[in-house]
Design a protein around this motif. Sequence first.
Motif, PDB file in Angstrom:
ATOM      1  N   GLY A 205      24.745 -38.812   6.571  1.00  0.00           N
ATOM      2  CA  GLY A 205      23.903 -37.710   6.140  1.00  0.00           C
ATOM      3  C   GLY A 205      23.105 -37.111   7.279  1.00  0.00           C
ATOM      4  N   HIS A 235      23.925 -36.547   1.247  1.00  0.00           N
ATOM      5  CA  HIS A 235      24.665 -37.812   1.209  1.00  0.00           C
ATOM      6  C   HIS A 235      25.734 -37.790   0.126  1.00  0.00           C
ATOM      7  CE1 HIS A 235      25.329 -42.048   1.958  1.00  0.00           C
ATOM      8  NE2 HIS A 235      25.324 -42.240   0.650  1.00  0.00           N
ATOM      9  N   THR A 252      26.028 -46.512   2.781  1.00  0.00           N
ATOM     10  CA  THR A 252      25.550 -45.869   1.564  1.00  0.00           C
ATOM     11  C   THR A 252      24.747 -46.822   0.687  1.00  0.00           C
ATOM     12  OG1 THR A 252      26.241 -44.670  -0.445  1.00  0.00           O
ATOM     13  CG2 THR A 252      27.701 -46.414   0.351  1.00  0.00           C
TER      14      THR A 252
END
Length: 324
Positions: A205, A235, A252
């Motif tokens: 991101g 994201h 993540t």
Amino acid sequence: MNTNHLKYILTIARHKNISNAANELYISQPALTKTLNTIEDYYNIKIFDRSHTPLQITYAGMIFLEEARKTLEAANHLESQMKFLVNGEKGCISFGIPGGHGTLYLPRLLPAFKKKCPNITLNLTESHISVLEEKLLNGDIDICFCTLPISLETLDYITLFDDPMVIACSINSPFAKQFDLSRNTLHTPYLISGKDLDHLSFNLGDPAGGIRRIANDMFTRHSVHPNTIHSFARHETAIRVTAADEENLIITPCLSAQIAHLEKQLAFFTLDNPIIYRKKIICYRKGQILSPEARLLIETIEDIITKDPEISVRNVRAIPALYR
């Protein structure tokens, strides 16, 4: 001296310039200078060293400004409490949230808060966490829903819950095909080493975002040198691209994969055992007294996190990788 005079001095401190502060306050520079002179004469101190450009805050000035902030916080809290009682839970709160969090939580939060507190106005600001941090300090927003780490020591926070962080890639990627995926799930990621990831490519991101900060820390701790980093503004976009492209990996939160319904399209790994977490928090100015409106909003967020099964995070544990 009244609370407006304290606001005047704090505005000068923020700008380090009397003219700029006067412009923001919509008063004349001579009037603002007179107010500053009156306060300095009253306490027999110098708040600013005006021989420098920009203005420099003196030691006595630092103490004065800190106490002025506390006094304004207390005055604002008292006013808020009284209005809250007199108006029957009528009020206003300014709330900040990063864009990625907004996509996930606002569709749940806004209807729930309106139903719970129909008379409270919610002023919403969506932006990067670095922008929101500055807005908190300036008093432009009251509280912010975000994640650790925060970069400013003048901010404080309440922890809402912990969200596990994992490494993911498409199950059809060359990296994933090295492993026996029969026991691999979002909640049982395989434990691997930094050398397994060295010189691979990642989808990540925005560099100013919280997930990117965690990823950079992970790379440093485990001596991972990414070959290429592809940056995405959100994201949610990065994780969906990762599930589809079969080339790159991603770092993540588990919740992101869960919400995007990508659990069956991704393979999951971890470098840390126990697995690292990022903390979801409510952030506010250090020493700030939270208003009744803020407390009700926080309670609503906690209700959503506790009761909505789609965004509840289950226990995650690392298991040794099973190679093909």
